[in-house]
Design a protein around this motif. Structure first.
Motif, PDB file in Angstrom:
ATOM      1  N   VAL B  12       0.862  -1.188   0.000  1.00 52.32           N
ATOM      2  CA  VAL B  12       0.000   0.000   0.000  1.00 52.32           C
ATOM      3  C   VAL B  12       0.889   1.225   0.000  1.00 52.32           C
ATOM      4  CG1 VAL B  12      -1.759   1.308   1.266  1.00 52.32           C
ATOM      5  CG2 VAL B  12      -1.783  -1.201   1.312  1.00 52.32           C
ATOM      6  N   HIS B  13       0.580   2.136  -0.898  1.00 56.35           N
ATOM      7  CA  HIS B  13       1.341   3.362  -0.917  1.00 56.35           C
ATOM      8  C   HIS B  13       0.387   4.551  -1.018  1.00 56.35           C
ATOM      9  CE1 HIS B  13       4.921   5.794  -1.377  1.00 56.35           C
ATOM     10  NE2 HIS B  13       4.297   6.456  -2.335  1.00 56.35           N
ATOM     11  N   ALA B  14       0.433   5.427  -0.019  1.00 51.99           N
ATOM     12  CA  ALA B  14      -0.404   6.625  -0.039  1.00 51.99           C
ATOM     13  C   ALA B  14       0.503   7.832  -0.179  1.00 51.99           C
ATOM     14  CB  ALA B  14      -1.222   6.729   1.240  1.00 51.99           C
ATOM     15  N   ASP B  15       0.201   8.656  -1.146  1.00 50.05           N
ATOM     16  CA  ASP B  15       1.014   9.835  -1.379  1.00 50.05           C
ATOM     17  C   ASP B  15       0.114  11.076  -1.306  1.00 50.05           C
ATOM     18  OD1 ASP B  15       2.909  11.673  -2.181  1.00 50.05           O
ATOM     19  OD2 ASP B  15       2.712  11.177  -4.313  1.00 50.05           O
ATOM     20  N   ARG B  16       0.180  11.776  -0.227  1.00 50.59           N
ATOM     21  CA  ARG B  16      -0.586  13.012   0.019  1.00 50.59           C
ATOM     22  C   ARG B  16      -2.078  12.819  -0.300  1.00 50.59           C
ATOM     23  NH1 ARG B  16       2.423  16.596  -3.817  1.00 50.59           N
ATOM     24  NH2 ARG B  16       2.823  14.551  -4.715  1.00 50.59           N
ATOM     25  N   VAL B  17      -2.649  11.812   0.308  1.00 51.33           N
ATOM     26  CA  VAL B  17      -4.059  11.504   0.079  1.00 51.33           C
ATOM     27  C   VAL B  17      -4.949  12.420   0.916  1.00 51.33           C
ATOM     28  CG1 VAL B  17      -5.856   9.776   0.507  1.00 51.33           C
ATOM     29  CG2 VAL B  17      -3.690   9.109  -0.580  1.00 51.33           C
ATOM     30  N   SER B  18      -5.912  13.039   0.267  1.00 52.70           N
ATOM     31  CA  SER B  18      -6.877  13.881   0.983  1.00 52.70           C
ATOM     32  C   SER B  18      -8.288  13.446   0.632  1.00 52.70           C
ATOM     33  CB  SER B  18      -6.695  15.358   0.621  1.00 52.70           C
ATOM     34  OG  SER B  18      -5.444  15.798   1.051  1.00 52.70           O
ATOM     35  N   ASN B  62     -14.066   7.430  -2.502  1.00 55.24           N
ATOM     36  CA  ASN B  62     -13.125   8.015  -3.453  1.00 55.24           C
ATOM     37  C   ASN B  62     -12.175   8.962  -2.740  1.00 55.24           C
ATOM     38  OD1 ASN B  62     -13.544   7.225  -6.122  1.00 55.24           O
ATOM     39  ND2 ASN B  62     -15.472   8.370  -6.211  1.00 55.24           N
ATOM     40  N   VAL B  63     -10.917   8.987  -3.148  1.00 57.49           N
ATOM     41  CA  VAL B  63     -10.049  10.029  -2.607  1.00 57.49           C
ATOM     42  C   VAL B  63     -10.188  11.269  -3.487  1.00 57.49           C
ATOM     43  CG1 VAL B  63      -8.464   8.288  -1.735  1.00 57.49           C
ATOM     44  CG2 VAL B  63      -7.953   9.434  -3.880  1.00 57.49           C
ATOM     45  N   ASP B  64      -9.985  12.447  -2.860  1.00 58.14           N
ATOM     46  CA  ASP B  64     -10.152  13.703  -3.600  1.00 58.14           C
ATOM     47  C   ASP B  64      -8.837  14.202  -4.180  1.00 58.14           C
ATOM     48  OD1 ASP B  64     -12.793  13.675  -2.824  1.00 58.14           O
ATOM     49  OD2 ASP B  64     -12.451  14.912  -1.046  1.00 58.14           O
ATOM     50  N   ALA B  65      -7.744  13.903  -3.489  1.00 56.91           N
ATOM     51  CA  ALA B  65      -6.449  14.394  -3.963  1.00 56.91           C
ATOM     52  C   ALA B  65      -5.381  13.392  -3.581  1.00 56.91           C
ATOM     53  CB  ALA B  65      -6.149  15.767  -3.355  1.00 56.91           C
ATOM     54  N   GLY B  66      -4.258  13.449  -4.271  1.00 55.03           N
ATOM     55  CA  GLY B  66      -3.162  12.545  -3.977  1.00 55.03           C
ATOM     56  C   GLY B  66      -3.325  11.229  -4.716  1.00 55.03           C
ATOM     57  N   ARG B  67      -2.376  10.340  -4.460  1.00 57.11           N
ATOM     58  CA  ARG B  67      -2.379   9.042  -5.134  1.00 57.11           C
ATOM     59  C   ARG B  67      -2.380   7.933  -4.099  1.00 57.11           C
ATOM     60  NH1 ARG B  67      -2.819  11.682  -9.298  1.00 57.11           N
ATOM     61  NH2 ARG B  67      -1.732  11.336 -11.260  1.00 57.11           N
TER      62      ARG B  67
END
Ligand SMILES: Nc1ncnc2c1ncn2[C@@H]1O[C@H](COP(=O)(O)OP(=O)(O)O)[C@@H](O)[C@H]1O
Ligand SMILES: [Mg+2]
Lengths: 337, 260
Positions: B12-18, B62-67
């Motif tokens: 799992v990789h979260a990059d600046r998820v908002s 759903n995420v709004d921003a980031g990857r």
């Protein structure tokens, strides 16, 4: 329990033979209800008077009642009444599920159309709707197949295509589907959202989630009021004379009574048949409600003596219908129509 | 149990998820990474966005921003050229199949027996033959210590037993990642241990896991990484002994003083 008893036996002095220190049973004079008895006697007397009077009254025409109660035309008409009930309920349930799902849709247009449908069909009397269906062939004298505003490929006479019987079925079904939709909607909303989530998280599609997880659980809420709807529908079929379709019980007995100039015994004949059917359905309804008001889910008692069988289930995960997030629609408490 | 995947890449990789609900920003630029085969424990006060983050990982939100990616694949979207395309429901469902989720309130299907709960998704979703699914289901029930209970309905199982069935149900899909959202919070204290034991066994078998929990003992013993979240941000993260033994932030200390 056992511990309490052994404590007791440590002080044997006050213990009675059966091990429990019991007080003497109360022997009081029962309170009398004189008015209750008086009212009961009056009511029974009135009922008897009425029955005796009715059995002798000319106008009831008991001879004709006896003559027509098992008349073949009447029993055929009873068959039509049952057919009308069954066909229109089946269509109403299918349409009702569709409308309920439409109302729960995220698509505002789909939702709006379902709302509009319910607004029209619940907002007008079923009798008036049936009269409209009777005029269907007048309003739409032909049914055309083709591209709108061009010469049709095929054109049917409406009256050839749809018989009065089916107009009656459609009229009853469309009205009923609006009520069924509310019942089904309440059932679906009664299912815990966590169920939906668990199914989705397992990769199940919307359709699979609905048919395998949500609807089977909603059934517990949907089935009892649907039984009531069947009983109600059986009686509502008498309104299809508005179409006019007159081969069912009420219409048929009316037609016969016109010929023999004696309306009252045939009304009694029709009533007797309706009562027979509704009584059977009510018995069925009683068992349905007993079956579906049982505890949680479709839980069956487990065979005794397994593992730590005694562990409590009080962490209660399964939501009861009362916990529905939107319980504004009480399926059974709908307004009369 | 573990699927051999591209080694090195995090599961799992979260990059600046908002993520926001309306004007309420619930996740604020979350960045973290869970390597293949490791266990991450996620702790934090109620309302800090832990559940929402888990739900984003298997695209229940759903995420709004980031990857956000799982096993190197973007969650919920497809990247073609420099544009993101929302996934069709069918494709989103396909992604979820590989991610098991266990809920605080178990969410077993009450109208199905323990075994039926477990074989439902393999049969309907993965089109496994019924016999094979049942054999596998029995194996899993044995693994969580409930071999005797295959015919029991959830209402006749204790909370701990229900949660173990729920874990078996998730495992039946042979996931490469397991998400646990406070799996023991709804349990009577004496039933917590049996569920944690199953989870420990799973961790030892090499399953990649993200566990939201208030069980600090479990976190200390099992987690490779502990993340403390508060108000939608990652306040502190690292080795569990470090974070629990020597918290760097005031908010972490305040929280830990309440749960330890
Ligand atoms: N579906 C939703 N719609 C609106 N707000 C939500 C929704 N889900 C969660 N929230 C809000 O997001 C915040 C974080 O919730 P959650 O992720 O459940 O926190 P936690 O699991 O850490 O307790 C809360 O303020 C909650 O009210
Ligand atoms: Mg939560």
């Amino acid at each position: 329990m056992a511990a309490a008893r052994s404590d007791r036996s440590a002080t044997p002095a006050q213990v009675s033979p059966n091990g429990v220190d019991q007080a003497e049973a109360i022997k009081a004079i029962r309170l009398r209800h004189p008015w209750r008895n008086v009212i009961a006697v009056i009511l029974v007397a009135m009922l008897v008077l009425f029955l005796v009077d009715a059995s002798q009254r000319e106008a009831y025409g008991w001879a004709n009642f006896g003559k027509y109660i098992f008349d073949q035309r009447i029993s055929q008409a009873a068959g039509y009444t049952l057919l009308l009930t069954v066909y229109s309920m089946v269509i109403a349930i299918i349409l009702g599920v569709t409308l309920a799902v439409m109302r729960l849709s995220d698509n505002p247009v789909v939702k709006g159309i379902a709302w509009l449908y319910l607004w029209v069909f619940r907002g007008t009397p079923v009798y008036v709707q049936l009269v409209f269906w009777g005029l269907f062939a007048t309003i739409y004298s032909t049914i055309d197949v083709g591209i709108p505003f061009t010469e049709p490929w095929l054109s049917f006479e409406t009256s050839d295509l749809i018989s009065v019987f089916w107009l009656a079925v459609i009229g009853l079904a469309l009205n009923e589907s609006a009520y069924m939709a509310e019942i089904v909607r309440a059932g679906i909303l009664s299912v815990d959202k966590g169920q939906d989530e668990a199914a989705t998280a397992l990769g199940m599609s919307w359709m699979q989630t609905m048919t395998r997880v949500v609807i089977p659980q909603a059934m517990r809420i949907i089935i009892p009021p649907t039984g009531n709807e069947v009983i109600s529908m059986l009686k509502t079929t008498s309104l299809v004379t508005a179409i006019p379709f007159s081969l069912e019980l009420y219409g048929r007995s009316r037609d016969i009574s016109v010929v023999i100039f004696d309306p009252i015994p045939l009304l009694l004949v029709a009533s007797a048949w309706y009562l027979l059917f509704t009584s059977i359905l009510m018995v069925g309804q009683y068992f349905l409600e007993k079956r579906f008001s049982r505890g949680v889910g479709q839980a069956r008692p487990e065979k005794a003596g397994t593992e730590t069988g005694a562990i409590s289930v009080k962490t209660g995960v399964i939501t009861t219908p009362g916990e529905a997030s939107d319980s504004s629609t009480d399926p059974s408490g709908k307004e009369h129509r | 149990m573990t699927n051999a995947t591209t080694s090195g890449a995090p599961m799992v990789h979260a990059d600046r998820v908002s993520k926001s609900f309306g004007s309420n920003e619930v996740l604020k630029s979350i960045s973290l990474s869970v390597p293949q085969g490791e266990v991450m424990c996620l702790v934090g006060p109620s309302g800090s966005g832990k559940s929402t983050f888990l739900r984003c990982i298997n695209h229940l939100e759903n995420v709004d921003a980031g990857r956000l990616s799982v096993d190197g694949v973007l969650v919920g979207y497809e990247e073609r050229g420099d544009k993101l395309y929302e996934l069709k429901p069918r494709e989103a469902a396909r992604q979820r199949r590989d991610i098991g989720m266990v809920f605080q309130r178990f969410n077993l299907f009450p109208h199905m027996t323990a075994l039926e709960n477990i074989i439902e998704a393999p049969i309907r979703v993965n089109r496994v033959k019924k016999d094979a699914a049942m054999a596998k289901g029995r194996e899993l029930l044995a693994q969580v210590g409930l071999a005797e209970k295959e015919d029991a309905y959830p209402a006749h199982l204790s909370g701990g037993q229900q949660q173990r069935v729920a874990i078996a149900r998730a495992l039946a899909m042979e996931p490469k990642l397991m998400l646990f959202d406070e799996p023991t919070s709804a349990l009577d204290p004496e039933l917590v241990g049996e569920v944690l034991d199953v989870m420990k066994g799973l961790a030892e078998s090499g399953m990649t896991m993200i566990v939201v929990t208030h069980e600090m003992g479990f976190a200390r013993e099992v987690a490779d990484q502990l993340v403390f979240m508060d108000g939608g941000v990652v306040v502190e993260s690292g080795d569990p002994d470090e974070v629990l033994g020597n918290p760097q932030h005031e908010r972490t200390r305040a929280f830990l003083s309440k749960v330890l």
